[in-house]
Scaffold this motif. Structure first.
Motif, short mmCIF file in Angstrom:
data_model
loop_
_atom_site.label_atom_id
_atom_site.label_comp_id
_atom_site.label_asym_id
_atom_site.label_seq_id
_atom_site.Cartn_x
_atom_site.Cartn_y
_atom_site.Cartn_z
N LEU A 146 0.83 -1.19 0.00
CA LEU A 146 0.00 0.00 0.00
C LEU A 146 0.87 1.25 0.00
O LEU A 146 1.97 1.25 0.55
CB LEU A 146 -0.90 0.03 1.24
CG LEU A 146 -1.93 -1.08 1.40
CD1 LEU A 146 -2.59 -0.97 2.78
CD2 LEU A 146 -2.98 -1.01 0.31
N SER A 147 0.38 2.32 -0.59
CA SER A 147 1.07 3.60 -0.48
C SER A 147 0.92 4.09 0.96
O SER A 147 0.06 3.62 1.71
CB SER A 147 0.46 4.62 -1.44
OG SER A 147 -0.87 4.94 -1.04
N ASP A 148 1.75 5.05 1.35
CA ASP A 148 1.67 5.59 2.71
C ASP A 148 0.28 6.18 2.98
O ASP A 148 -0.29 5.98 4.05
CB ASP A 148 2.73 6.67 2.92
CG ASP A 148 4.15 6.09 2.97
OD1 ASP A 148 4.27 4.86 3.14
OD2 ASP A 148 5.10 6.88 2.83
N ASP A 149 -0.27 6.89 1.99
CA ASP A 149 -1.60 7.50 2.16
C ASP A 149 -2.68 6.44 2.31
O ASP A 149 -3.58 6.56 3.15
CB ASP A 149 -1.92 8.40 0.97
CG ASP A 149 -1.10 9.68 0.97
OD1 ASP A 149 -0.52 10.01 2.02
OD2 ASP A 149 -1.05 10.34 -0.09
N ALA A 150 -2.59 5.37 1.49
CA ALA A 150 -3.59 4.31 1.56
C ALA A 150 -3.50 3.56 2.88
O ALA A 150 -4.52 3.18 3.47
CB ALA A 150 -3.41 3.35 0.39
N THR A 154 -6.51 3.37 5.61
CA THR A 154 -7.03 2.09 6.05
C THR A 154 -7.05 1.99 7.56
O THR A 154 -8.04 1.56 8.17
CB THR A 154 -6.19 0.94 5.46
OG1 THR A 154 -6.24 1.00 4.03
CG2 THR A 154 -6.70 -0.41 5.92
N VAL A 155 -5.94 2.40 8.19
CA VAL A 155 -5.87 2.35 9.66
C VAL A 155 -6.93 3.26 10.27
O VAL A 155 -7.63 2.87 11.21
CB VAL A 155 -4.45 2.76 10.14
CG1 VAL A 155 -4.44 2.95 11.66
CG2 VAL A 155 -3.43 1.71 9.74
N GLN A 156 -7.07 4.47 9.75
CA GLN A 156 -8.05 5.40 10.31
C GLN A 156 -9.48 4.89 10.13
O GLN A 156 -10.33 5.06 11.01
CB GLN A 156 -7.89 6.78 9.67
CG GLN A 156 -6.60 7.49 10.04
CD GLN A 156 -6.39 7.57 11.55
OE1 GLN A 156 -7.29 7.96 12.29
NE2 GLN A 156 -5.20 7.19 12.00
#
Length: 287
Positions: A146-150, A154-156
């Protein structure tokens, strides 16, 4: 907030859809492919033969239900005039809003109004019980990466979903989880210690129950895989089944009944809630 039968049926009507919900970029890309194909005077079957994909795949791409891979884009470009439009457009494709998987969102909407949720997991700790460190370890192990943004999205999204446990004290949350899931030290010892501490805290309220299915159990009612069930305010039940890259809401009463029967049998085979907490505490102490 109550949910009526009509709302449940509205959500269940898409049960047969196995592919992710379309994003705006997928819809737009698909519309461009369809327009170029029709301008070239090609039927879907003729175009499918040219790009060496099935007619079903072509239809899914054109309707925005499928992410085209690189070979599809390149072959479509060649078949439709090599304008470069598809190559450029493909750089901006996304699968939809980041966070919860598209196929899971209908189930997540029902979770927010359910009066009872039952979950059996044999692969990983259920999302509602995951610690943030465990979530990140899962995301970091995802393939392709996953990209850092993705990853952050996802975590949020998972943390937001976990608010259910605190916001719905009148909803019964029941979990059955395989012992082997807690034995797997995903993310390392520190993550595992924090995970078990988090789970023990999450299952402390009286409306949340955890049972562990021991690794040495001789009988097992759910060898077919994970089960998720929920009860709505009108007393109806729904099921959810998820695999790799897909998930489906199960509304057929006969299918839901079979899942319910298996889950009920598994509850009798798993450790009691008290013994399950004791086992987790011993596992935590051994780390």
């Amino acid at each position: 907030m109550a949910v009526g039968a009509s709302e449940v049926e509205d959500i269940a009507v898409c049960e047969a859809e196995r592919e992710p919900d379309p994003s705006d970029s997928l819809r737009t890309f698909g519309a461009v492919v369809q327009a170029l194909r029709e301008h070239a005077g090609l039927s879907r079957a003729e175009f499918a033969e040219l790009v060496r994909f099935s007619k079903h795949t072509v239809e899914s791409v054109e309707l925005g239900r499928r992410m085209p891979d690189e070979s599809f884009v390149e072959r479509a470009e060649e078949a439709l005039g090599n304008t470069g439009a598809l190559r450029r457009a493909a750089k901006f494709l996304t699968r939809g809003e980041a966070g919860l998987a598209a196929w899971f969102r209908r189930w997540a909407r029902l979770e927010r109004v359910a009066v009872g949720l039952c979950t059996y997991e044999c692969r990983l700790v259920p999302g509602l019980l995951q610690s943030e460190g465990y979530m990140r370890a899962l995301c970091e192990n995802d393939t392709p990466p996953l990209s850092d943004d993705a990853l952050e999205a996802t975590v949020q999204a998972r943390l937001e979903r976990q608010r259910l446990l605190g916001e719905r004290p009148n909803t019964a949350f029941d979990f059955i989880v395989e012992e082997a899931v807690f034995m797997r030290r995903l993310g390392g010892l520190d993550v595992t210690r924090d995970l078990i501490d988090h789970v023990l805290e999450a299952v402390a309220p009286r409306n949340v129950t955890l049972q562990i299915m021991p690794a040495n159990a001789e009988h097992h009612a759910c060898m077919a895989g994970p089960i998720q069930l929920l009860e709505t305010s009108d007393g109806s039940w729904r099921g959810y089944s998820e695999g790799q890259e897909n998930g489906r809401l199960i509304a057929d009463p006969k299918q839901v009944s079979r899942l319910h029967m298996r889950y009920a049998r598994l509850r009798s085979q798993a450790l009691s809630p008290k013994d399950s907490v004791g086992l987790l505490e011993r596992m935590r102490g051994a780390l």
